[in-house]
Design a protein around this motif. Structure first.
Motif, short mmCIF file in Angstrom:
data_model
loop_
_atom_site.label_atom_id
_atom_site.label_comp_id
_atom_site.label_asym_id
_atom_site.label_seq_id
_atom_site.Cartn_x
_atom_site.Cartn_y
_atom_site.Cartn_z
N THR A 11 0.83 -1.21 0.00
CA THR A 11 0.00 0.00 0.00
C THR A 11 0.86 1.26 0.00
N GLY A 14 2.61 1.62 -3.44
CA GLY A 14 1.66 2.08 -4.45
C GLY A 14 1.29 3.54 -4.28
N SER A 15 1.16 3.98 -3.04
CA SER A 15 0.83 5.38 -2.78
C SER A 15 1.96 6.31 -3.19
N ALA A 30 -0.82 2.66 -10.23
CA ALA A 30 -0.21 2.62 -8.90
C ALA A 30 -1.24 2.93 -7.82
N VAL A 33 -3.12 -0.20 -7.20
CA VAL A 33 -2.34 -1.12 -6.35
C VAL A 33 -2.45 -0.70 -4.89
N ALA A 34 -2.39 0.61 -4.64
CA ALA A 34 -2.50 1.10 -3.27
C ALA A 34 -3.88 0.78 -2.69
#
Length: 91
Positions: A11, A14-15, A30, A33-34
């Protein structure tokens, strides 16, 4: 405990990637993904409703965002004939 750490790292990565990448499509992926990592953490902690809502609302929204980002940022082609060129009469 290890799985929660892996999900937290996913997380966080991704962030950070979502706010630092320059390509809009990569930023949206991305962000997805987060959000997926966050949903996995919610599911692992026993908050099933919040985890599934995260998947349905946010990840679905990111997929639509990617679609619109691809459609709206297609400016790399050289200028040429427009897609809807006026029809010429056959006289």
């Amino acid at each position: 405990m290890i799985t929660l750490g892996v999900m937290a790292g996913l997380t966080l990565a991704g962030s950070v990637a979502a706010i630092s990448l320059r390509n809009l499509v990569h930023c949206a992926l991305a962000g997805g993904v987060a959000f997926a990592g966050l949903a996995a953490m919610y599911l692992r902690l026993g908050a099933e409703f919040v985890g599934f809502a995260q998947v349905l609302v946010y990840i679905g929204t990111v997929a639509i965002l990617i679609l619109f980002a691809i459609l709206l940022t297609r400016g790399n082609e050289p200028p040429g004939e427009p897609l809807l060129a006026p029809m010429r009469s056959r006289d």
